[in-house]
Design an enzyme around this catalytic site. Structure first.
Site, PDB file in Angstrom:
ATOM      1  N   LYS A 127       0.630  -1.368  -0.455  1.00  0.00           N
ATOM      2  CA  LYS A 127       0.077  -0.068   0.186  1.00  0.00           C
ATOM      3  C   LYS A 127       0.645   1.510   0.154  1.00  0.00           C
ATOM      4  O   LYS A 127       1.880   1.157   0.880  1.00  0.00           O
ATOM      5  CB  LYS A 127      -0.933   0.454   1.043  1.00  0.00           C
ATOM      6  CG  LYS A 127      -2.121   1.107   1.282  1.00  0.00           C
ATOM      7  CD  LYS A 127      -3.081   0.629   2.667  1.00  0.00           C
ATOM      8  CE  LYS A 127      -4.152   1.511   1.924  1.00  0.00           C
ATOM      9  NZ  LYS A 127      -4.988   1.643   3.424  1.00  0.00           N
ATOM     10  N   GLU A 157     -18.726  -6.756   9.816  1.00  0.00           N
ATOM     11  CA  GLU A 157     -20.186  -6.154  10.812  1.00  0.00           C
ATOM     12  C   GLU A 157     -20.844  -6.273  11.525  1.00  0.00           C
ATOM     13  O   GLU A 157     -21.597  -6.632  13.187  1.00  0.00           O
ATOM     14  CB  GLU A 157     -20.692  -4.921  10.403  1.00  0.00           C
ATOM     15  CG  GLU A 157     -19.822  -4.064   9.278  1.00  0.00           C
ATOM     16  CD  GLU A 157     -19.171  -4.300   8.486  1.00  0.00           C
ATOM     17  OE1 GLU A 157     -18.504  -3.487   7.809  1.00  0.00           O
ATOM     18  OE2 GLU A 157     -19.492  -5.506   7.697  1.00  0.00           O
ATOM     19  N   ARG A 171     -25.075  -3.577   7.528  1.00  0.00           N
ATOM     20  CA  ARG A 171     -24.645  -4.838   7.088  1.00  0.00           C
ATOM     21  C   ARG A 171     -24.785  -5.776   8.720  1.00  0.00           C
ATOM     22  O   ARG A 171     -25.342  -7.116   8.508  1.00  0.00           O
ATOM     23  CB  ARG A 171     -23.022  -4.502   6.722  1.00  0.00           C
ATOM     24  CG  ARG A 171     -22.966  -3.738   6.142  1.00  0.00           C
ATOM     25  CD  ARG A 171     -21.623  -3.657   5.191  1.00  0.00           C
ATOM     26  NE  ARG A 171     -21.636  -4.563   4.256  1.00  0.00           N
ATOM     27  CZ  ARG A 171     -20.219  -5.165   3.540  1.00  0.00           C
ATOM     28  NH1 ARG A 171     -18.781  -4.335   3.670  1.00  0.00           N
ATOM     29  NH2 ARG A 171     -20.517  -6.527   2.852  1.00  0.00           N
TER      30      ARG A 171
END
Length: 633
Positions: free
Chosen positions: A286, A372, A400
């Site tokens: 990243k 979640e 969610r």
């Protein structure tokens, strides 16, 4: 685009142009694309580190596959800026997140190259499988590729899709590219992350597998092939723990260096002609290619405009605390006073304000990754044993975990506090991240206490109220800072179900929720109206509302939530139940998904700025402009 600085990239408007270049020039194109991404995000701001990590992967996919005829499905859409640059939006990429500009995530209505709209994570494999199945059933040979990564493989939905794909007959022709950078917004967590981190290249085993298939045939029909397949899985398990994907029915290849374009192209060329479900594991970094972003992958996940030569420079000085800051400080103060408090986040430590808590109370801090549903039921289990769990979650992500909130928390009336950030209009991230529905979908849940603060001090008091309440509670607060009210250091509570009369006026009462209370006060002062800070959407202050109904001729409800099913609907339901017939104007968010823009622009678009509210009230009650009546009020 400057043709001298970007001699190749400036000639690429669409992927078809990219495919005109020979393979030997692709590394140079990737270098130009990386430099252009750094330059453009430096101007506009936006998601940054994830895009830098998939430069080579993006170039390889668009060069090798016939997009948009071949379907390319991206997960975690914040890694798609390079994709957008190569698919006709390079000249406008600096407008990203701005009103009328390029969307921050893939959006089907924006480009035919965005084959599936993305915002929440871990949807790519399911969507790609659906596409591949539909194409296969009609005899269409187009290829389908899902790119999943940046933490998305930590979510259960990805494994539901893998499980389904690996057991289908006929097998779907789908390629899943696992972009493994060991990061989400912060570091990935969990057992899968540790497993993937141990993987090593296994070219020998891949070669043995392919040679064995040619000699022994299909494992479904050949006993010898089935035996060798089983041996291979055990053998490979000794070298690399890729057996998980193999057991789920995917042919696993990798891991390979995701920044080595020739190596990726070599692997993809083979995978493109193979049948059945394939998984290509690529290792990326990243922030690749921009040293500050590689060194601070969390800080450079998303950035404001910056000078690429200097990197992110602190502006210094003091700033108003955001509601997230208020929650962060409250959580640590409350944890110090309440040893049973536990803090839970679904991979949003930075965004939800748990960084300080994670350091000061590491034994009571739980990052469950992008999960979640698990976060909510984990909290329910904790509450069963006497803990006081606090689930810090964005409004749009709580959607969610809605079934778990209803079934596992509310049905059992458990002591779980939901600290819901980004409630209401969020802004530049667009419809996928807007918290416009939460008052509606939470208000209907039995046993749930629902609050929305008008300012920073009230937010702190509501969080304490919810923590000490017996049963489930939710505090819903907006993105950004509040009006600037002084924040106490004490842990005070509010009387449950009691609204606050902010201004005593006449004729019409403005009933405002949360972030709209300050603007209601402004309009109320201009027109001589009563202003109420509802505070509690559930339960409502029945006594105050009925008292106002006896002395006022009409009401206006104000909320940064959709009108249907929101706070205004709650007021009307109360009046209907009590036989009160009063004209009531409901002002809230429209019955549509708003595009990305600033929070202020979206509120004005919805008619929730001071000028629009004033106009709407006067159109309904034009007599309010009568100076004599106003003076009498």
């Amino acid at each position: 685009m400057d043709a001298q600085r970007y001699p190749r990239l400036s000639r690429i408007t669409l992927p078809a142009d990219l495919r005109q270049f020979p393979e030997s020039e692709l590394p140079a194109i990737a270098d130009e694309l990386r430099a252009y991404l750094i330059e453009s995000v430096g101007v506009s701001g936006g998601h940054f580190g994830a895009g830098l990590g998939v430069i080579e992967l993006t170039v390889a996919l668009h060069w090798l596959y016939d997009t948009p005829n071949d379907r390319l499905v991206w997960d975690v859409g914040h890694q798609t800026y390079p994709h957008k640059i190569l698919t006709g939006r390079g000249a406008r990429i600096t407008t990203v997140k701005k009103k009328g500009g390029v969307a921050p995530f893939p959006k089907r209505s924006e480009s035919e190259y965005d084959s599936f709209g993305v915002g929440h994570s871990s949807t790519s494999i399911s969507a790609a499988l659906g596409m591949a199945t539909a194409l296969q059933r009609r005899g269409d040979a187009r290829r389908v590729v899902a790119v999943i990564g940046d933490g998305a493989m930590t979510a259960g939905m990805a494994y539901e899709a893998l499980n389904h794909a690996g057991g289908m007959d006929p097998e779907p022709d789908v390629l899943v590219v696992l972009n493994d950078n060991r990061m989400s917004i912060s570091e990935n967590v969990g057992g899968l992350t540790r497993m993937l981190g141990k993987l090593m290249a296994s070219e020998t085993l891949n070669a043995m597998r392919e040679g064995g298939k040619k000699i022994l045939g299909d494992k479904r029909t050949s006993p010898a092939a089935r035996f060798i397949k089983r041996w291979e899985e055990h053998a490979k398990g000794m070298f690399v723990p890729s057996t998980l994907f193999e057991e789920m029915g995917f042919h696993y290849t990798g891991p390979i260096d995701g920044h080595d374009l020739p190596a990726m192209l070599q692997a993809m060329k083979l995978l493109k002609i193979r049948k059945g479900p394939q998984l290509l594991h690529v290792i990326t970094t990243k922030g690749k290619g921009y040293e500050p972003a590689e060194g601070d992958q969390i800080g450079y996940h998303a950035v404001s405009p910056f000078d690429p030569d200097l990197g992110i420079v602190s502006k210094g000085g003091t700033r108003k605390p955001t509601y997230t800051d208020v929650f962060s400080d409250w959580l640590c103060d409350a944890a110090a006073a309440e040893p049973k408090l536990m803090g839970i986040t679904p991979a949003m430590r930075e965004g939800s304000g748990l960084v300080r808590f994670s350091k000061e109370f590491p034994d009571r801090y739980f990052d469950v990754a992008i999960a979640e549903q698990h976060a909510v039921t984990l909290a329910a289990g904790m509450a069963c044993e006497g803990a006081k769990p606090v689930v810090a979650i964005y409004s749009t992500f709580l959607q969610r975990g809605y079934d778990q909130l209803v079934h596992d928390v509310a049905t059992q009336n458990l002591d779980v506090l939901f600290a819901i950030d980004r409630g209401g209009v969020v802004g530049p991230d667009g419809a996928t991240h807007a918290g416009n529905l939460d008052l509606s979908f939470l208000r209907c849940v039995p046993n749930l206490l629902l609050m929305a603060p008008a300012d920073e001090a009230e937010c702190r008091a509501m969080l304490t109220t919810g923590l000490r309440h017996k049963g489930p509670a939710a505090v819903r607060y907006p993105r950004g800072s509040g009006p600037g009210v002084a924040i106490p250091t004490t842990l005070d509570t509010l009387p449950i179900g009691k609204a606050e009369l902010r201004r005593r006026g006449s004729r019409v009462a403005l009933l405002a929720v949360g972030a709209l209370v300050p603007v209601a006060e402004q309009v109320g002062a201009e027109l001589g109206l009563t202003v109420v800070n509802l505070r509690f959407v559930k339960p409502l202050d029945r006594e105050l509302l009925l008292d106002l109904a006896a002395s006022h001729e009409g009401f206006v409800t104000l909320e940064d939530n959709v009108v249907m099913g929101g706070a205004g609907s709650a007021v009307l339901e109360l009046f209907a139940a009590e036989g009160v017939l009063k004209p009531t104007l409901q002002l809230g968010l429209p019955d549509r998904f708003q595009d990305h823009a600033s929070r202020e622009e979206l509120l004005a678009e919805a008619g929730l700025d001071a000028a629009s509210i004033r106009t709407a009230v006067l159109e309904r009650w034009p007599a309010l402009l009568n100076p004599e009546l106003k003076a009498a009020g």
